[in-house]
Scaffold this active site. Sequence first.
Site, short mmCIF file in Angstrom:
data_model
loop_
_atom_site.label_atom_id
_atom_site.label_comp_id
_atom_site.label_asym_id
_atom_site.label_seq_id
_atom_site.Cartn_x
_atom_site.Cartn_y
_atom_site.Cartn_z
N THR A 42 -50.16 40.29 -5.60
CA THR A 42 -51.79 39.72 -5.88
C THR A 42 -52.05 38.65 -4.97
OG1 THR A 42 -50.73 40.26 -8.16
CG2 THR A 42 -53.02 39.40 -7.91
N GLY A 107 -40.51 36.15 -9.29
CA GLY A 107 -40.41 37.52 -8.90
C GLY A 107 -40.19 37.65 -7.42
N GLU A 114 -43.43 27.60 -4.26
CA GLU A 114 -44.56 27.75 -5.38
C GLU A 114 -44.77 26.44 -5.89
OE1 GLU A 114 -44.60 32.52 -5.27
OE2 GLU A 114 -43.75 31.40 -6.97
C1 5RP Z 1 -43.56 35.16 -6.22
C2 5RP Z 1 -44.30 34.87 -7.37
C3 5RP Z 1 -45.18 35.97 -7.57
O1 5RP Z 1 -46.42 35.15 -7.82
C4 5RP Z 1 -44.96 36.71 -8.86
O2 5RP Z 1 -43.76 37.32 -8.81
C5 5RP Z 1 -46.08 37.71 -9.31
O3 5RP Z 1 -45.89 38.69 -7.96
P1 5RP Z 1 -46.99 40.15 -8.04
O4 5RP Z 1 -48.35 39.57 -7.84
O5 5RP Z 1 -46.33 40.86 -6.74
O6 5RP Z 1 -46.75 40.67 -9.28
O7 5RP Z 1 -43.97 34.08 -8.30
O8 5RP Z 1 -42.22 34.35 -6.34
#
Ligand code: 5RP
Length: 234
Positions: A42, A107, A114
């Site tokens: 995203t 994820g 972050e």
């Molecule tokens: C990465 C993250 C992402 O923000 C989270 O996994 C969401 O990812 P996506 O936008 O691909 O669904 O925390 O460490």
Amino acid sequence: MTQQTLSTCAGPSQDELKAMVGQAALQFVVPGEIVGVGSGSTVNKFIDALASMKDQIKGAVSSSMASTQRLQALGIVVFDSNEVERLSVYIDGADEIDQQGHMIKGGGAALTREKIVAAQSARFVCIVDESKLVQTLGKFPVPVEVIPMAVQRLTRQFATLGGTASVRLKDGQPLVTDNGQHILDVAGLQISDPRSFESEVSQWPGVVTVGVFAFQRAQVCLLATPGGVKTMVF
Ligand code: 5RP
């Protein structure tokens, strides 16, 4: 039925929802400043949209090597987080977000950086599609960045909370994060009190970062739905 009718019935794809919300996040970027940028698919849409504003901002602080590469490829200057005292806004995705702005993140294995960039930002704007909105955190396995020598001990400790931890693999080997550590994904948890969960697990020896963001929760969530982008303020 024509192809066009079929695609109208199906509504926007998840990829299109991500693009919508990535574009919508531009309204929170402050001209003349440095913006905090998260990681994930995203956020990649947000980064692509940010290219249209690159001459209006000083640059970005990034939360992963992948985002840094994408930003730089688009000509956006990336600052080290140590060079910047305070960011007015941090824009990032999430794996789950609840109605109070608490999130599960990691994820994409970038949770530690972050959380660092979120902590130096006055406002966290979370960008997600509606599939990520939950009542209670925990359906998505909680990512935890850990020191490798603590894996077995932490696996047993998560079991005492009812969680099943597994080491995240990449190409058959434990995934190595940007910080040289491993990720445990902990399934089976129902996190009814995200602040106390984050407090407790953060103190366990060997935990680098737990992927529950309660202390660094979102203040705003932009939620992409087939009917448009909704704004939730916490
Ligand atoms: C990465 C993250 C992402 O923000 C989270 O996994 C969401 O990812 P996506 O936008 O691909 O669904 O925390 O460490």
